[in-house]
Design a protein around this motif. Structure first.
Motif, PDB file in Angstrom:
ATOM      1  N   TYR A 214      62.477   2.238  47.594  1.00 50.05           N
ATOM      2  CA  TYR A 214      63.040   0.992  46.689  1.00 50.05           C
ATOM      3  C   TYR A 214      63.376  -0.296  47.204  1.00 50.05           C
ATOM      4  CZ  TYR A 214      62.874   4.494  42.731  1.00 50.05           C
ATOM      5  OH  TYR A 214      62.410   5.069  41.533  1.00 50.05           O
ATOM      6  N   MET A 215      63.404  -0.308  48.830  1.00 53.34           N
ATOM      7  CA  MET A 215      63.786  -1.255  49.474  1.00 53.34           C
ATOM      8  C   MET A 215      62.753  -2.172  49.488  1.00 53.34           C
ATOM      9  SD  MET A 215      66.932   0.100  51.922  1.00 53.34           S
ATOM     10  CE  MET A 215      68.056   1.216  51.260  1.00 53.34           C
ATOM     11  N   PRO A 216      62.369  -3.326  49.150  1.00 58.48           N
ATOM     12  CA  PRO A 216      61.114  -4.116  49.192  1.00 58.48           C
ATOM     13  C   PRO A 216      61.038  -4.635  50.912  1.00 58.48           C
ATOM     14  CG  PRO A 216      62.149  -4.883  47.177  1.00 58.48           C
ATOM     15  CD  PRO A 216      63.071  -3.916  47.872  1.00 58.48           C
ATOM     16  N   LEU A 217      62.008  -5.005  51.395  1.00 59.61           N
ATOM     17  CA  LEU A 217      61.879  -5.707  52.728  1.00 59.61           C
ATOM     18  C   LEU A 217      61.790  -4.295  53.835  1.00 59.61           C
ATOM     19  CD1 LEU A 217      64.593  -8.309  52.910  1.00 59.61           C
ATOM     20  CD2 LEU A 217      62.093  -8.562  52.635  1.00 59.61           C
ATOM     21  N   LEU A 218      62.337  -3.198  53.512  1.00 64.80           N
ATOM     22  CA  LEU A 218      62.038  -2.093  54.262  1.00 64.80           C
ATOM     23  C   LEU A 218      60.638  -1.723  54.352  1.00 64.80           C
ATOM     24  CD1 LEU A 218      64.432   0.945  54.810  1.00 64.80           C
ATOM     25  CD2 LEU A 218      62.073   1.207  54.370  1.00 64.80           C
ATOM     26  N   TYR A 230      51.125   6.627  55.022  1.00 65.75           N
ATOM     27  CA  TYR A 230      52.650   6.072  54.788  1.00 65.75           C
ATOM     28  C   TYR A 230      53.207   7.237  54.087  1.00 65.75           C
ATOM     29  CZ  TYR A 230      56.536   3.377  52.250  1.00 65.75           C
ATOM     30  OH  TYR A 230      57.667   2.929  51.761  1.00 65.75           O
ATOM     31  N   PHE A 231      54.499   8.130  54.828  1.00 64.57           N
ATOM     32  CA  PHE A 231      55.169   9.157  54.351  1.00 64.57           C
ATOM     33  C   PHE A 231      56.340   8.860  53.734  1.00 64.57           C
ATOM     34  CE2 PHE A 231      52.470  10.603  57.918  1.00 64.57           C
ATOM     35  CZ  PHE A 231      51.892  11.586  57.246  1.00 64.57           C
ATOM     36  N   ALA A 232      56.615   9.459  52.457  1.00 64.00           N
ATOM     37  CA  ALA A 232      57.840   9.149  51.698  1.00 64.00           C
ATOM     38  C   ALA A 232      58.358  10.616  51.179  1.00 64.00           C
ATOM     39  CB  ALA A 232      57.244   8.704  50.518  1.00 64.00           C
ATOM     40  N   PRO A 233      59.077  11.245  52.151  1.00 63.44           N
ATOM     41  CA  PRO A 233      59.897  12.568  51.687  1.00 63.44           C
ATOM     42  C   PRO A 233      60.839  12.094  51.051  1.00 63.44           C
ATOM     43  CG  PRO A 233      60.324  11.929  54.051  1.00 63.44           C
ATOM     44  CD  PRO A 233      59.096  11.049  53.559  1.00 63.44           C
ATOM     45  N   THR A 234      61.308  12.839  49.920  1.00 65.11           N
ATOM     46  CA  THR A 234      62.304  12.385  48.928  1.00 65.11           C
ATOM     47  C   THR A 234      63.124  13.624  48.309  1.00 65.11           C
ATOM     48  OG1 THR A 234      62.515  11.219  46.728  1.00 65.11           O
ATOM     49  CG2 THR A 234      60.831  12.622  47.089  1.00 65.11           C
ATOM     50  N   ALA A 235      64.217  13.313  47.602  1.00 63.20           N
ATOM     51  CA  ALA A 235      64.903  14.114  46.733  1.00 63.20           C
ATOM     52  C   ALA A 235      65.010  13.735  45.294  1.00 63.20           C
ATOM     53  CB  ALA A 235      66.539  14.335  47.300  1.00 63.20           C
ATOM     54  N   ASP A 236      63.890  12.834  45.203  1.00 64.86           N
ATOM     55  CA  ASP A 236      64.051  12.298  43.824  1.00 64.86           C
ATOM     56  C   ASP A 236      63.069  13.167  42.928  1.00 64.86           C
ATOM     57  OD1 ASP A 236      63.543  10.853  41.385  1.00 64.86           O
ATOM     58  OD2 ASP A 236      63.752   8.613  42.402  1.00 64.86           O
ATOM     59  N   LEU A 244      56.259   4.583  41.639  1.00 60.85           N
ATOM     60  CA  LEU A 244      56.474   3.966  42.803  1.00 60.85           C
ATOM     61  C   LEU A 244      55.715   4.167  43.909  1.00 60.85           C
ATOM     62  CD1 LEU A 244      58.771   2.252  44.578  1.00 60.85           C
ATOM     63  CD2 LEU A 244      60.032   4.275  44.938  1.00 60.85           C
ATOM     64  N   MET A 245      55.163   5.346  44.152  1.00 63.19           N
ATOM     65  CA  MET A 245      54.337   5.649  44.970  1.00 63.19           C
ATOM     66  C   MET A 245      52.875   5.059  44.870  1.00 63.19           C
ATOM     67  SD  MET A 245      56.073   7.831  46.939  1.00 63.19           S
ATOM     68  CE  MET A 245      57.170   6.729  46.593  1.00 63.19           C
ATOM     69  N   ARG A 246      52.477   4.841  43.584  1.00 64.08           N
ATOM     70  CA  ARG A 246      51.350   4.288  43.265  1.00 64.08           C
ATOM     71  C   ARG A 246      51.342   2.783  43.847  1.00 64.08           C
ATOM     72  NH1 ARG A 246      49.050   6.404  37.634  1.00 64.08           N
ATOM     73  NH2 ARG A 246      47.026   5.319  38.476  1.00 64.08           N
TER      74      ARG A 246
END
Length: 417
Positions: A214-218, A230-236, A244-246
């Motif tokens: 959720y951090m645009p600059l990151l 792009y990998f996005a492991p999460t607890a959400d 968000l992934m799309r």
């Protein structure tokens, strides 16, 4: 003459942390073998899969006081964390390249002494086990873990190459909300992308952990490095996570892979065996930890366009998987009485925001995968390149207006070839 294929197979899953570290590592190996049997090149497993995400545990989070037992609760969680043999490093960066190259020093292991190998071994052996599994299955594995270094815990991700072993590690830059009570901040230096070659295909990859996404600059710091995976492991496990992934896939013109645990809530009668959240080396220690509030949700699946279809009727049994052209599709829940602490939702998304596999709801056992063409990342740059021609950060366009720099991180783009 046609050039080499640019297609790879990406897999992900929604397994839960088991009651002991040994059992969780066995689950890790099981999913890696399953991915290998399906000829997957990459596998992503959830945030904090090794060590455990302490969902619903308070650790006595009251301002100005610590209730009885809170510190002991943290001690148990700390002991369950993974020791990779790294150091804290400046700003929580760890040993970086020196750690990857095993140059930090340490005590010689008994096994290496017997073999006459004078190399040095650090940590609790988890690093070596992850590398062994990747090597034996031939799968490049990205997995989340809770790492202990010094007196602190870090939410981390490791990149495990089947040929080279671990080639990089991320530490979460900003733990979210009350995670800050137990996890230290990692250095933005660890946002460095890594690059590998598979069957002649260059793959540039990086990970953002949970709400870092959720951090645009990151996100932009990863796009700037010219990643295509792009990998996005999460607890959400919320329904909004897929949106968000799309967005990230479309925004970064990259393939996005997300993984979140599916954890069942024990039934009131005790007939449903809970899936533990802490990778404790002692299952009895886990039993004393508090449980989260149950959560239920209607039965549904998603079609190829990402539209939710609500299902009617009821049934019993284990959730079943539906085959699709992209691999294994969404799980269809057969038992409406089952309650979940978190429902999973792992998915794979294209550079155009299309859902290629998943979301994988209420299925902690299955694997979803998709065959993708990395050239789609290049095709997508025709009309959108947020790190290049379409970027207000680009030095050749609007450097008079916007600039991005990250302390200690080289943002020079990696090559595609």
């Amino acid at each position: 003459m046609a050039g080499p294929s640019t297609r790879i197979r990406i897999a992900t899953a929604s397994p839960a942390t088991q009651s002991t570290r040994q059992d969780t590592l066995a689950e890790f190996a099981r999913f890696a073998r399953s991915a290998g049997e399906r000829k997957a090149d990459f596998l992503l497993l959830p945030e904090a899969f090794l060590g455990g995400y302490p969902r619903g545990i308070t650790f006595g989070g009251k301002l100005g006081e610590r209730p009885a037992g809170a510190r002991d609760e943290f001690r148990k969680y700390f002991r369950a964390a993974i020791d990779l043999g790294d150091v804290v490093g400046p700003g929580g960066a760890g040993g970086m390249g020196r750690w990857v190259r095993r140059e930090l020093g340490g005590e010689e292991s008994v096994e290496k002494k017997k073999a006459g190998d004078q190399g040095l071994s650090r940590g609790d052996g988890t690093r070596e086990e992850l590398e062994r599994v990747a090597r034996e299955t031939g799968v490049f594995i990205v997995v989340g873990l809770v790492e202990r270094a010094g007196g602190s815990l870090y939410c981390a991700v490791v990149y495990v190459c089947p040929q080279r072993g671990i080639i990089g590690k991320r530490r979460k830059v900003m733990p979210t909300g009350t995670e800050r009570l137990i996890w230290a901040q990692g250095s933005p230096t660890t946002l460095k992308a890594v690059s590998i070659t598979i069957r002649g295909i260059r793959v540039n990859l990086a990970a953002a952990i949970c709400w870092e996404n959720y951090m645009p600059l990151l996100r932009q710091s990863l796009y700037q490095q010219n990643i295509n995976l792009y990998f996005a492991p999460t607890a959400d496990g919320s329904d909004t996570w897929l949106s968000l992934m799309r967005t990230i896939g479309t925004e970064g013109r990259c393939f996005v892979v997300s993984s979140n645990m599916c954890v069942r809530e024990p039934s009131a009668t005790g007939t449903t065996k809970p899936q533990p959240r802490l990778g404790s080396t002692n299952s009895k220690e886990h039993d004393s930890l508090s449980m989260a509030i149950p959560k239920t949700r209607r039965r549904s699946v998603f079609d190829e366009d990402g539209n939710e279809i609500v299902l009617s009727g009821s049934g019993t049994g284990i959730p079943k998987l539906k085959e699709s052209a992209a691999g294994l599709g969404s799980a269809v829940v057969e038992d409406e009485d089952v309650k979940y602490m978190t429902r999973g939702g792992s998915s794979i998304v294209s550079p155009y925001g299309e859902v290629l596999a998943g979301p994988q709801w209420e299925d902690p056992h299955g694997l979803i995968y998709a065959d993708v063409d990395l050239e789609e990342c290049v095709r997508g740059r025709l009309d959108l390149d947020t790190a290049g021609s379409y970027s207000s950060l680009n030095i050749t366009s609007r450097n008079d207006s916007f600039k991005l720099s990250v302390e200690g991180l080289d943002l020079d783009p990696l090559p595609y070839w």
